[in-house]
Design a protein around this motif. Structure first.
Motif, short mmCIF file in Angstrom:
data_model
loop_
_atom_site.label_atom_id
_atom_site.label_comp_id
_atom_site.label_asym_id
_atom_site.label_seq_id
_atom_site.Cartn_x
_atom_site.Cartn_y
_atom_site.Cartn_z
N HIS A 116 0.83 -1.20 0.00
CA HIS A 116 0.00 0.00 0.00
C HIS A 116 0.87 1.25 0.00
O HIS A 116 0.65 2.18 -0.80
N HIS A 120 1.71 4.02 -3.35
CA HIS A 120 1.49 5.47 -3.23
C HIS A 120 2.76 6.24 -3.58
O HIS A 120 2.75 7.48 -3.59
N ARG A 149 -4.19 0.38 -7.50
CA ARG A 149 -3.91 1.79 -7.71
C ARG A 149 -5.19 2.54 -8.11
O ARG A 149 -5.45 3.64 -7.63
N ASN A 153 -6.06 4.39 -4.81
CA ASN A 153 -5.44 5.69 -4.99
C ASN A 153 -6.35 6.68 -5.70
O ASN A 153 -6.44 7.85 -5.31
N HIS A 157 -9.25 7.53 -2.55
CA HIS A 157 -8.64 8.77 -2.07
C HIS A 157 -9.24 10.00 -2.75
O HIS A 157 -9.35 11.05 -2.13
N HIS A 314 -2.69 9.78 6.72
CA HIS A 314 -2.42 9.23 5.39
C HIS A 314 -3.25 9.91 4.32
O HIS A 314 -2.77 10.16 3.21
N PRO A 318 -1.01 11.40 1.30
CA PRO A 318 -1.02 10.01 0.83
C PRO A 318 0.31 9.50 0.31
O PRO A 318 0.56 8.30 0.32
N THR A 319 1.19 10.40 -0.15
CA THR A 319 2.49 9.94 -0.65
C THR A 319 3.57 9.98 0.43
O THR A 319 4.73 9.66 0.14
#
Length: 382
Positions: A116, A120, A149, A153, A157, A314, A318-319
């Motif tokens: 995970h 990211h 992803r 992602n 997200h 997070h 997120p990255t």
């Protein structure tokens, strides 16, 4: 029940699942209109706002990649190889095999959390290496890295707790009433009051991913931008490799080296995903302090799970590697203490089973069979 009857029952249920899921996507306008909005809090807070405010107080290097975290998959994979070899080679007593099975599941959970982070972009820059790590870590959960992803992602997200747009968000009472599948699914979920709901965490993460990759993504507008060819190739390779693993360990080791680890790793991941979001309200503005929850645990458990429970942090960054999540956690308590939602994971798990998973409106949950309502986390703590 013989094999033919079992297959027929599954086929009928599977048809209901796929038909009603696709119907659900077509009813978004009606569903949105059905939700009372008088309790929806308008907010100017968003992810860019929190990022700008927190960066004023963060160390300069905190958002850089952390390749030193590669020690985690090396440790987890080495442990698994040793345990699988030990169970297959030696005449171990049942309790030793059970211990090995649980440890394998815990290590697989850690590999999933590491995949995970990697997908990211917080560990390594090279996309090929990212995909390779994602293939190993999420392959254990039957999940293609390309699919993850897009699902996590991009969709999750990008549209957290936004009705229909977030595939991880539970539906409204309107969808429940129209959907035979949702009426079936509700009984499986925490908060339904059904005995079967206590097994939910031990299989649902993998089951949902398998159904989505095997069928639901095709001809569905939610998934149309995804690279379906690549997902199909990766998913097929994962099925073949896991099938080879099952053949290698043999029937005598199936329980110890496959079924118990499968249940443990599903619980490890799904219990975090559910507590991180399923107590929160639906939102239209992607505000992590409203639609997400940080859950804390014993420091050793947090370390093994790579701080995945620090989920508000997070969603804001997120990255950023979760190695730095506790630093952001302290700043959120300091600067946004009146809005920031966090609690122990044990408390959050209990709350999941005390509240239903269907939404009456943006900030209320409703048990569709008893009609008992409960406030979502944010509404109940303000």
């Amino acid at each position: 029940m013989n094999t033919s009857t079992a297959l027929d029952t599954f086929a009928r249920w599977y048809f209901i699942y796929t038909e009603t899921y696709e119907t659900k996507l077509k009813t978004v306008a009606v569903t949105e209109a059905e939700i009372p909005r008088e309790k929806l809090e308008d907010t100017l807070y968003s992810i860019p706002f929190y990022q700008a405010e927190l960066r004023k107080h963060l160390p300069q290097n905190i958002l850089k990649r952390t390749p030193s975290r590669l020690i985690y998959p090396i440790a987890f994979i080495s442990l698994n190889i040793f345990l699988v070899y030990a169970v297959m080679t030696f005449e171990l007593p049942w309790f030793a095999k059970l211990t090995a099975a649980v440890l394998i599941g815990i290590a697989n959970t850690g590999l999933g959390f590491f995949a995970h982070e990697t997908l990211h972009g917080s560990i390594v820059k090279n996309k090929i290496l990212q995909d390779a790590i994602g293939f190993v870590g999420f392959g254990l959960f039957f999940i293609s890295p390309t699919y993850w992803r897009f699902w996590h992602n991009y969709l999750h997200h990008g549209h957290t707790q936004l009705l229909i747009r977030d595939p991880d968000a539970f539906p409204t009472i309107g969808v429940y009433k129209r959907s035979p599948y949702m009426r079936f699914l509700f009984n499986l979920t925490p908060g339904s009051g059904k005995i079967v709901s206590y097994f939910y965490f031990f299989y649902w993460f993998c089951f949902q991913a398998i159904i989505n990759q095997a069928y639901l993504r095709f001809g569905n507008k939610m998934w149309e931008k995804m690279n379906h060819t690549r997902v199909s190739i990766e998913f097929a390779a994962i099925i073949l490799l896991l099938g080879g693993y099952v053949y290698l360990i043999g029937p005598s080791n199936l329980v110890w080296l496959a079924l118990i680890p499968f249940a443990v790793q599903n619980y490890g991941v799904m219990s975090y995903i559910s507590t991180n979001h399923n107590l929160s309200p639906l939102t239209k503005t992607n505000d992590p302090l409203v639609n997400s929850l940080t859950v804390t645990n014993h420091p050793i458990i947090e370390a093994v799970n790579l701080n995945f429970g620090y989920h508000v942090e997070h969603h804001i960054f997120p990255t950023m590697s979760c190695a730095h999540a506790k630093t952001v956690h302290k700043l959120l308590k300091q600067h946004f203490g009146d809005r920031y939602q966090h609690m122990s994971k044990t408390k959050a798990m209990l709350a999941l089973y005390r509240t239903p998973r269907i939404y009456k409106n943006y900030t209320e949950l409703i048990h569709p069979q008893t009609l008992k309502t409960s406030p979502t986390l944010t509404a109940s703590t303000r």
